[in-house]
Design an enzyme around this catalytic site. Structure first.
Site, PDB file in Angstrom:
ATOM      1  N   ARG A  82      29.953  22.557  -3.048  1.00 56.02           N
ATOM      2  CA  ARG A  82      29.962  21.223  -2.186  1.00 56.02           C
ATOM      3  C   ARG A  82      30.394  19.889  -3.158  1.00 56.02           C
ATOM      4  NH1 ARG A  82      25.167  20.745   1.711  1.00 56.02           N
ATOM      5  NH2 ARG A  82      26.564  19.120   2.524  1.00 56.02           N
ATOM      6  N   HIS A 160      15.474  21.748   1.115  1.00 56.39           N
ATOM      7  CA  HIS A 160      15.492  20.317   1.245  1.00 56.39           C
ATOM      8  C   HIS A 160      14.450  19.802   1.863  1.00 56.39           C
ATOM      9  CE1 HIS A 160      20.195  19.792   0.761  1.00 56.39           C
ATOM     10  NE2 HIS A 160      19.794  19.544  -0.184  1.00 56.39           N
ATOM     11  N   CYS A 254      20.655  17.431   9.231  1.00 55.10           N
ATOM     12  CA  CYS A 254      21.879  17.572   8.400  1.00 55.10           C
ATOM     13  C   CYS A 254      23.213  17.202   8.453  1.00 55.10           C
ATOM     14  CB  CYS A 254      21.730  19.081   8.051  1.00 55.10           C
ATOM     15  SG  CYS A 254      20.451  19.720   7.199  1.00 55.10           S
TER      16      CYS A 254
END
Length: 261
Positions: A82, A160, A254
Site C-alpha cells: 500500500r 485499526h 475506511c
C-alpha cells in the site's frame, strides 16, 4: 473517496483478507456509489481520487492522511503493498492548497486517529498495536498541535482504531471495549463515561467503522444492534450495505477521509 474500480483481494495483510474469496467488482462499485450518494444527500461535499489499477486498496481513502484545522499529516504505510498510496493522497492535498507533512513514522492516517474537537480544545485518540507505530503519535503532536491519547489495540481483528472506535460528535464516541488493552479501556471509561458501547457481534460486522456528522451516523447495515443503540442515544442511523468491501477489511469509515478545514 476513491472508487473501488480496481478493488480486489490479491494479498493478505489483515485477518479479513482471503485471496481465495472472490470479489464482485461491479457490486463493490455499486455499493460504494450508494455510500457516496448518501453522503451527498446528507449535504456533504465529496471529492474523489482517481483509482490506480496497481493499488487495489486505494478505495480505503481514510488511510492516506489525517487532517485537523486544514493541515494534513500524511500516512506512511506499514505494508509495501500500500506504500504508493501515500503519494496519491499527498498530491490531492497539495493540489488543493492544504499544508501536508510527509510522515517519517509508520502511521495509517485516519485508520488510527480520531478527533474530538469539543474535548480538551481538540483531542486526538490514537491507536497502536498493529499498524501505526507509537513514535507517530509524538510526530502528529508536532504537526497538528493537539493533545493525543494513545490507545493500545490488542485484538488483531481490530487492526485499526477505526474498526473499534468512532467519533459520533464533538464529544461523544462509540467503541468496543474488547478491542483494547485493560489500561486503554480504563482510559476510555474515564474520558467518555457516556460512550455508546458496541458488542462484539456488531464490531465484527464493522459497525464501528462509521462516519458521523454529529447527527446522522452512516454505518454498515449488518450492525443492527448498534444502530438501535445509536438511535436510543439521539443519533439517526443511516445503514448502507458494503459486503464486498468488508472482504478487504473495511467498511464506511475506511472509504471516507474526512477533510477538517
Amino acid at each position: 473517496m476513491c472508487s473501488p474500480r480496481f478493488f480486489r483481494v490479491e494479498y493478505e495483510i489483515n485477518p479479513w483478507m482471503d485471496t481465495g474469496v472472490p470479489v464482485d467488482a461491479d457490486l463493490a462499485v455499486k455499493q460504494w456509489e450508494r455510500l457516496r450518494e448518501i453522503l451527498i444527500e446528507l449535504g456533504h461535499t465529496v471529492h474523489t481520487l482517481d483509482p490506480d489499477p496497481g493499488l487495489p486498496d486505494m478505495v480505503f481513502a481514510a488511510n492516506g492522511a489525517f487532517t485537523v484545522d486544514g493541515v494534513a499529516y500524511g500516512a506512511r504505510f506499514r505494508f509495501p503493498q500500500r506504500g504508493a498510496e501515500a503519494a496519491a493522497h499527498r498530491a490531492f492535498y497539495t493540489t488543493h492548497g492544504w499544508p501536508h507533512t510527509e510522515s517519517a513514522e509508520i502511521n495509517e492516517g485516519e485508520g488510527d486517529f480520531a478527533y474530538l474537537p469539543g474535548v480538551a480544545g481538540g483531542l486526538i485518540l490514537a491507536g497502536y498495536g498493529f499498524r501505526t507505530a507509537p513514535p507517530a503519535h509524538a510526530e502528529a503532536v508536532e504537526v497538528l498541535g493537539r493533545p493525543i491519547v494513545p490507545l493500545h489495540l490488542t485484538d488483531p481483528r481490530f487492526y485499526h482504531l477505526d474498526t473499534a472506535l468512532a467519533a459520533l460528535d464533538d464529544r461523544t464516541i462509540a467503541y468496543y471495549p474488547g478491542a483494547f488493552s485493560a489500561g486503554s479501556q480504563r482510559v476510555l471509561r474515564r474520558l467518555f463515561p457516556d460512550a455508546v458501547l458496541a458488542d462484539e457481534a456488531d464490531a465484527l460486522d464493522f459497525g464501528l467503522n462509521l462516519v458521523s456528522d454529529g447527527r446522522h451516523v452512516v454505518l454498515n447495515s449488518d450492525a443492527a444492534a448498534l444502530a438501535a443503540r445509536l438511535a436510543a442515544a439521539g443519533f439517526t442511523p443511516v445503514p448502507v450495505e458494503l459486503s464486498e468491501l468488508k472482504k478487504g477489511g473495511g467498511s464506511v469509515k475506511c472509504c471516507v477521509a474526512e477533510l477538517r478545514g
